[in-house]
Each structure stands twice: as C-alpha cells, then as structure tokens.
Enzyme design. Structure first.
Site, PDB file in Angstrom:
ATOM      1  N   TYR A   1     -16.491 -12.190  31.694  1.00 17.08           N
ATOM      2  CA  TYR A   1     -17.832 -11.670  31.394  1.00 17.08           C
ATOM      3  C   TYR A   1     -17.723 -10.360  30.634  1.00 17.08           C
ATOM      4  O   TYR A   1     -16.725  -9.629  30.741  1.00 17.08           O
ATOM      5  CB  TYR A   1     -18.672 -11.492  32.660  1.00 17.08           C
TER       6      TYR A   1
ATOM      7  N   SER B   1     -14.293   1.308  43.165  1.00 19.82           N
ATOM      8  CA  SER B   1     -13.655   0.210  42.455  1.00 19.82           C
ATOM      9  C   SER B   1     -14.639  -0.619  41.641  1.00 19.82           C
ATOM     10  O   SER B   1     -14.228  -1.529  40.930  1.00 19.82           O
ATOM     11  CB  SER B   1     -12.910  -0.697  43.435  1.00 19.82           C
ATOM     12  N   GLY B   2     -15.918  -0.308  41.717  1.00 19.65           N
ATOM     13  CA  GLY B   2     -16.867  -0.953  40.827  1.00 19.65           C
ATOM     14  C   GLY B   2     -17.865  -1.879  41.471  1.00 19.65           C
ATOM     15  O   GLY B   2     -18.449  -2.718  40.790  1.00 19.65           O
TER      16      GLY B   2
ATOM     17  N   HIS C   1     -27.258  -4.021  41.442  1.00 19.86           N
ATOM     18  CA  HIS C   1     -27.769  -3.881  40.065  1.00 19.86           C
ATOM     19  C   HIS C   1     -28.630  -5.070  39.647  1.00 19.86           C
ATOM     20  O   HIS C   1     -28.682  -6.111  40.318  1.00 19.86           O
ATOM     21  CB  HIS C   1     -26.610  -3.708  39.082  1.00 19.86           C
TER      22      HIS C   1
ATOM     23  N   HIS D   1     -19.457 -11.626  40.960  1.00 21.20           N
ATOM     24  CA  HIS D   1     -18.033 -11.297  41.082  1.00 21.20           C
ATOM     25  C   HIS D   1     -17.806 -10.168  42.085  1.00 21.20           C
ATOM     26  O   HIS D   1     -16.782  -9.491  42.037  1.00 21.20           O
ATOM     27  CB  HIS D   1     -17.459 -10.912  39.721  1.00 21.20           C
TER      28      HIS D   1
ATOM     29  N   CYS E   1     -20.508  -7.828  43.152  1.00 18.11           N
ATOM     30  CA  CYS E   1     -21.673  -6.956  43.252  1.00 18.11           C
ATOM     31  C   CYS E   1     -22.843  -7.687  43.904  1.00 18.11           C
ATOM     32  O   CYS E   1     -22.830  -8.905  44.073  1.00 18.11           O
ATOM     33  CB  CYS E   1     -22.091  -6.476  41.860  1.00 18.11           C
TER      34      CYS E   1
END
Length: 416
Positions: A308, A321-322, A326, A342, A344
């Site tokens: 992506y 780490s992200g 959202h 993935h 989130c």
C-alpha cells in the site's frame, strides 16, 4: 604459667650486648640507617594534590614524585576518613607513585609517603587534603516529561537521567529525591524502565482535572562516590476529562466514554490475520492531520498483494511503531463487520475527524479481543498501564528489586 621463653629471649639479648660491647648493639639503637628516626621528607618529594584550603578534583589521579638523583620512594599509602585504601603503583626505580583508582568526591584523604636518601636513611611525610564535588558537567541531572501542558488521564510522568545509574542503592537515593504531587492526591510509584529512565504513574489513571507537579531534590546530594545530583527544572501538567476509547476487535466497534459515560459508538476495522492489532492499553502520543503510509516501511514488498501507498487523514498515533486511529474511507464496507487493516484502527472520515478533535495526548485507547500480541509496557509508546500494580511497584528501587532493561520490539513505521 610458663615464662621461660620470654626469660631466655631477654637473657640472650643481654649476653649478646655484653659480647659485642658498646660498638654495635643488636637490640638497641645505633647509627645504622634502618634504626634511625625518619626525617621530614618534604624536600625529597613533590605531590600533585592541593595546597592549603583548596580542594582536589576527584577525577584527577594522585601522583608523588621523588626529587633528586639519589632519593627514592619506598612506600605510599593513601586512605580516606573511612579507612578505605586508594590503589596505586610505585615505579621499580622508586621515582614515581600514582593512584590507579578514582577518588571519592567530598572526602578527606591522608597520604603517608616513605622515602630513603642515598645513604639509606628513612624519610617520612604525611599529607592530607580534601576532594571537592565533581564539575557541573558531571552532575546527575533529571529531565521530566512530558512538556508542561494539558494531557489525558493516562499520561505517565517520565524522568530522564543524563547518566546511567545501575547500583540499587544509588537508584534508591535518586528515587527518594524525585517527588510527584497530585491534587487531588493519589497513590503512585516510580518504576525504573532502564538505567537512565523512570516512569511514575498512580495505581489507577490520574483523576480528571488534576494538577500534577514533579520536582527533583537531588541537587547537592551524593548519589555515588563519583556522582552528585545537579539542578533540574520542575514540571507541572494538568489533566482534562477522562476519555477512554475501547476498541473491540471482535465486535468491530469502538465505544467511547467521557468520565465513565458512553458518548459514541463507532464502527471500525482493525488488523487482519498476520497484522493483528496489539491488545492492551495505549496512550495517545500525538496527532497528524495528514500522513503518507507505505507498506514498504513495515517490510511489505512493493507490488505484493498487501502493498500500500496511501494518503491518510485525521491520524491519531498510539505507538511509535506506527499504529494509528485514522480515517480509512477505502474500508468503509468492512467497518463494523471484519478486520482488514494492517494493524491500525480504521473508521470513516467523519468519525476519524470527530475522534481527532475529541482525543488528545495522554487520552486512553484500549484494544480488546484481538488475536494480536500484547502492547509492550515500554519502548513503543506508553504501555505502562498494562503492568499490574504489584509488578509496577516491584520496579521501584525502594522495593529492593532491580529490574533489567526491557527489550524494545518497536517497528519504526506506520501500520494502516
């Protein structure tokens, strides 16, 4: 009682003196250099220590040097007021002695120097001096976090040390000097994350609308023989309402509470198999209106079915780490029904905007019923609340438990 050995010794010495006469005596004083009273050796040596009221730098070694071609040092003994010896080395030719171990700060030392001259006559000099405190650059300083301001009730207080402290007794000295006060008052404790970082949290979350202050009383305090506390800036933060988002990966809904009352229920999607969202309590770290998220940043090969490269809006970060909460307009058909992200938590753009405007740093996001790993306590955000209160207290130096540095498993990339 048997006194005969002592009598024989005295008689033997008397007979020997009589036999040798007045010229040489084996048991009394004579002109032999080894039996002479030591003279003041001040003129035979130079000393690197301070003179008068000046204090020595504890970081600099001691050195005693013999002066002149015929003089030599035979022995040097240096001790502090507690009787602890300073290790040192004497050169084979007796010309130089130097310390090989560090001195203690703010201590009193006595140095006994023995010498001999060209005739073998003994000299003696006793030197005394005090050491000062280390320079300001070598002082132990504390930086409290986060920056002053308003936060959610999940925000821990952090204390970052500029130098590592590993010894349990030294850690206890540091911890006793770090003070955290809250109005309203709560029970709390420090926990050593590693040798340079501590976190403070209450048993439960902070009260809503509290004022929290952190300060250090370390200045001028002796932490170890070579480390003294320096000056540190205090911290004050406040908390707002108690905001909690409970993300249920099983039901695919997020329920939001303000001060214990439900205020919203949002359909969501979380991590799909192989990318499951982490379970546990996380704390909002920050917010970004726009983030470019790429699969390559978490090891997904470009061109694969999982690849992506997306513009993401209204992104609220919960791990370094992200992991974000959202907007995910591409997955609205799955939100409330299945997990396709993935890692989130995705929701509609409208719901993400509401969440972005409602939640702020320190607010709580808790994930339940995911097949993912548990949130790391440290190293990937603030997972402090995933540690039981008993285990948290065991991480205090005042509980006589020294915890090892945790291994950080954080990945440094967004997970959509």
């Amino acid at each position: 009682m048997n006194h005969s050995p002592r009598i024989r010794t005295v008689l033997g010495c008397t007979l020997l003196v009589a036999a040798l006469g007045a010229g040489v005596t084996a048991c009394g004083s004579s002109g032999h250099p080894l039996s002479a009273k030591p003279y003041d050796a001040a003129s035979q040596i130079t000393f690197s220590g301070p003179v008068g009221a000046k204090k020595a730098d504890p970081d600099k070694p001691l050195e005693v040097t013999a002066q002149g071609d015929e003089s030599r040092i035979t022995d040097v003994t240096a001790t502090d007021a507690m009787g602890r010896y300073v290790a040192g080395e004497l050169a084979a030719d007796g010309k130089r002695w130097h310390s090989t171990a560090p001195l203690a700060a703010d201590a009193h030392y006595t140095v006994h120097v023995s010498t001999e001259d060209e005739d073998g006559a003994p000299g003696r000099k006793v030197l005394a001096f005090d050491t000062g405190n280390p320079s300001k650059e070598k002082a132990l300083k504390v930086t409290f976090g986060p920056e002053g301001g308003k936060y959610g009730v999940g925000q821990p207080i952090t204390a970052e040390l500029n130098k590592p402290v590993k010894d349990p007794k030294a850690r206890a000295v540091v911890e006793r000097a770090l003070k955290v006060d809250s109005q309203p008052a709560v029970q709390g404790a420090w926990h050593w994350v590693d040798s340079k970082e501590l976190h403070f949290r209450p048993q439960e979350y902070w009260p809503a609308h509290a004022t929290i202050t952190a300060r250090s009383n370390l200045e001028g305090i002796k932490v170890t023989d070579r480390l003294w506390g320096g000056k540190s800036k205090p911290l004050t933060i406040t908390t707002g309402d108690r905001l909690e988002a409970i993300t249920d990966a099983g039901s695919h809904y997020m329920t939001v509470y303000r001060n214990g009352e439900e205020i919203n229920s949002i359909p969501i999607t979380t991590g799909k198999p192989g990318f499951e969202t982490r379970n546990g309590v996380k704390v909002v770290l920050g917010q970004e209106y726009y983030v470019r998220m790429r699969g390559t940043s978490i090891g997904i090969a470009e061109g694969s079915s999982d690849s992506y490269n997306l513009p993401v809006y209204y992104a609220t970060r919960v791990t370094w780490s992200g992991e974000y909460v959202h907007a995910a307009p591409w997955s609205t058909g799955s939100q409330g029904y299945e997990n396709v992200s993935h890692g989130c938590t995705g929701m509609s753009t409208g719901n993400a905007e509401w969440f972005f405007d409602t939640f702020h740093k320190g607010d709580i996001v808790k994930v339940v019923n995911s097949y993912g790993d548990d949130m790391d306590p440290f190293g990937n955000g603030f997972g402090d609340w995933n540690v039981s209160w008993k285990k948290w207290q065991e991480g205090s130096a005042l509980s006589n438990t020294d915890k090892p540095d945790p291994a950080s498993q954080a990945r440094l990339s967004p997970e959509v």
